[in-house]
Design an enzyme around this catalytic site. Structure first.
Site, PDB file in Angstrom:
ATOM      1  N   GLY A 222       0.830  -1.202   0.000  1.00 36.38           N
ATOM      2  CA  GLY A 222       0.000   0.000   0.000  1.00 36.38           C
ATOM      3  C   GLY A 222       0.864   1.252   0.000  1.00 36.38           C
ATOM      4  O   GLY A 222       1.564   1.495  -0.991  1.00 36.38           O
TER       5      GLY A 222
ATOM      6  N   SER B 228       6.922  -4.512  -1.422  1.00 41.02           N
ATOM      7  CA  SER B 228       6.590  -3.147  -1.797  1.00 41.02           C
ATOM      8  C   SER B 228       6.612  -2.261  -0.541  1.00 41.02           C
ATOM      9  O   SER B 228       7.632  -2.206   0.151  1.00 41.02           O
ATOM     10  CB  SER B 228       5.235  -3.127  -2.510  1.00 41.02           C
ATOM     11  OG  SER B 228       5.012  -1.924  -3.157  1.00 41.02           O
ATOM     12  N   TRP B 229       5.505  -1.598  -0.211  1.00 42.48           N
ATOM     13  CA  TRP B 229       5.473  -0.824   1.036  1.00 42.48           C
ATOM     14  C   TRP B 229       5.722  -1.741   2.238  1.00 42.48           C
ATOM     15  O   TRP B 229       6.355  -1.332   3.219  1.00 42.48           O
ATOM     16  CB  TRP B 229       4.125  -0.114   1.193  1.00 42.48           C
ATOM     17  CG  TRP B 229       3.837   0.308   2.598  1.00 42.48           C
ATOM     18  CD1 TRP B 229       2.895  -0.197   3.436  1.00 42.48           C
ATOM     19  CD2 TRP B 229       4.529   1.318   3.360  1.00 42.48           C
ATOM     20  NE1 TRP B 229       2.945   0.418   4.664  1.00 42.48           N
ATOM     21  CE2 TRP B 229       3.936   1.356   4.638  1.00 42.48           C
ATOM     22  CE3 TRP B 229       5.588   2.181   3.072  1.00 42.48           C
ATOM     23  CZ2 TRP B 229       4.368   2.234   5.625  1.00 42.48           C
ATOM     24  CZ3 TRP B 229       6.014   3.063   4.059  1.00 42.48           C
ATOM     25  CH2 TRP B 229       5.412   3.086   5.323  1.00 42.48           C
TER      26      TRP B 229
ATOM     27  N   ASP C 179       9.216  -5.117 -12.990  1.00 39.35           N
ATOM     28  CA  ASP C 179       8.512  -4.324 -11.970  1.00 39.35           C
ATOM     29  C   ASP C 179       8.583  -2.856 -12.362  1.00 39.35           C
ATOM     30  O   ASP C 179       9.668  -2.278 -12.444  1.00 39.35           O
ATOM     31  CB  ASP C 179       9.173  -4.548 -10.606  1.00 39.35           C
ATOM     32  CG  ASP C 179       8.370  -3.945  -9.454  1.00 39.35           C
ATOM     33  OD1 ASP C 179       7.646  -2.959  -9.677  1.00 39.35           O
ATOM     34  OD2 ASP C 179       8.503  -4.454  -8.322  1.00 39.35           O
TER      35      ASP C 179
ATOM     36  N   HIS D 186       5.469  -6.655 -10.661  1.00 38.50           N
ATOM     37  CA  HIS D 186       5.459  -6.212  -9.269  1.00 38.50           C
ATOM     38  C   HIS D 186       4.671  -7.104  -8.324  1.00 38.50           C
ATOM     39  O   HIS D 186       5.024  -7.232  -7.160  1.00 38.50           O
ATOM     40  CB  HIS D 186       4.881  -4.795  -9.213  1.00 38.50           C
ATOM     41  CG  HIS D 186       4.840  -4.208  -7.836  1.00 38.50           C
ATOM     42  ND1 HIS D 186       5.982  -3.902  -7.129  1.00 38.50           N
ATOM     43  CD2 HIS D 186       3.790  -3.885  -7.031  1.00 38.50           C
ATOM     44  CE1 HIS D 186       5.642  -3.395  -5.957  1.00 38.50           C
ATOM     45  NE2 HIS D 186       4.333  -3.385  -5.865  1.00 38.50           N
TER      46      HIS D 186
END
Length: 324
Positions: A44, A111-112, A265, A293
């Site tokens: 996120g 990711s986050w 990605d 990704h």
């Protein structure tokens, strides 16, 4: 080459964990309570966990904790931004660890979630037994600008035009602020319009390597809350100082670290994972060709499951070394 599949679905036990404020964190425990503890960090900011996320771990060997970050998913109040910063999220991880009476756990995030995992491990090295990171996001200015200002814009020009055309030209030098203002200070119809525009761009960049599976059907208010959290963090530069993670790399514990990144990605920079791996002695960097990704891509699934299987032995070996 035979690709590994995720483990079969399994049941879980849910809890709500109190915090210092009105936030309550929704968490699920599954797998073997006597197994290797692992925490799954979703991306996120603003996303949430789902039932597939615990399937990257052998439930007979792992004690799996998955949870929704503040304001996300089933955590309450949904969409709440007050007392919602990276430091609060780090503190929540400690609350969750203590709630489940876990001494030390493997941190798994993409990711986050990879960014949050690194921040947590730097703040709590003694509680971190290892790190498995996917599609590293380091939350530097360049990482955000690639997605929301210039970079991915060159790869998807028609989608970029759709992303920017509703923003006046005199505001396009800072698109994060432009969207933030409309999402956080506009009326409901304005919020919904710009949440949709932001979400469509984000989905295009993340899913370009996959066969389209239909449009985003998120309910209106849920979509607004999700994108408000994402822009809340982006606008405030994720509540950390510039280059904080790499500048404090020596604060990471000396534990096994695996970094996995798809070469296609377009959401998170490949160079971020490469720079992170170069900064961590003895870390393992795995690059997946023809992979983007998302965690759901075939090669990504295989690489992640293979890594968690390998960590069963790695962490057992590390534990023996530490007790000698």
């Amino acid at each position: 080459m035979i690709l590994k599949k995720r483990y079969p679905p399994s049941s879980s036990f849910a809890s709500y964990i109190n915090t210092e404020s009105t936030h309550q964190i929704y968490a699920e425990a599954s797998g073997n309570p006597h197994g290797i503890p692992v925490v799954f960090l979703h991306g996120g900011p603003g996303s949430s966990c789902n039932n597939n996320h615990r399937r990257y771990f052998d439930p007979s060997r792992y004690y799996i904790i998955a949870y929704d970050q503040r304001g996300c998913g089933l955590s309450t109040p949904n969409g709440e931004l007050k007392n919602n910063t990276s430091q609060y999220l780090i503190d929540d991880l400690e609350r969750i660890r203590q709630h489940y009476n876990i001494k030390q756990w493997l941190v798994f995030g993409g990711s986050w979630g990879a960014c949050l995992g690194l921040l947590y491990a730097q703040a709590h090295p003694e509680q971190t037994s290892g790190l498995i990171l996917r599609g590293t996001f380091l939350a530097r200015g360049k990482d955000l600008l690639w997605f929301a200002q210039h970079g991915a814009s060159e790869l998807f020009p028609s989608d970029w035009k759709a992303f920017t055309q509703e923003i006046p030209r005199n505001e396009r030098h800072d698109l994060v602020t432009a969207f933030y203002q409309r999402l956080h200070h506009g009326d409901h119809s304005t919020q919904l319009k710009y949440a949709g525009i932001w979400s469509r761009w984000s989905n295009k960049v993340a899913t370009h390597n996959l066969t389209p599976s239909g449009t985003n059907r998120a309910a209106d208010d849920a979509l607004i809350r999700k994108v408000k959290i994402e822009t809340h963090y982006a606008h405030h530069r994720y509540f950390i100082v510039e280059n904080q993670i790499l500048a404090n790399i020596d604060k990471l514990p000396k534990v096994p670290v695996t970094i996995i990144h798809g070469t296609l990605d377009r959401t998170c920079l490949l160079s971020a994972s490469q720079q992170l791996a170069a900064a961590i002695p003895d870390s393992e960097l795995i690059l997946l060709d023809n992979t983007g990704h998302l965690i759901e891509e075939e090669k990504m699934i295989s690489a992640l499951v293979n890594s968690t299987d390998q960590y069963i032995k790695k962490l057992a070996r590390t534990a023996r070394i530490r007790t000698k």
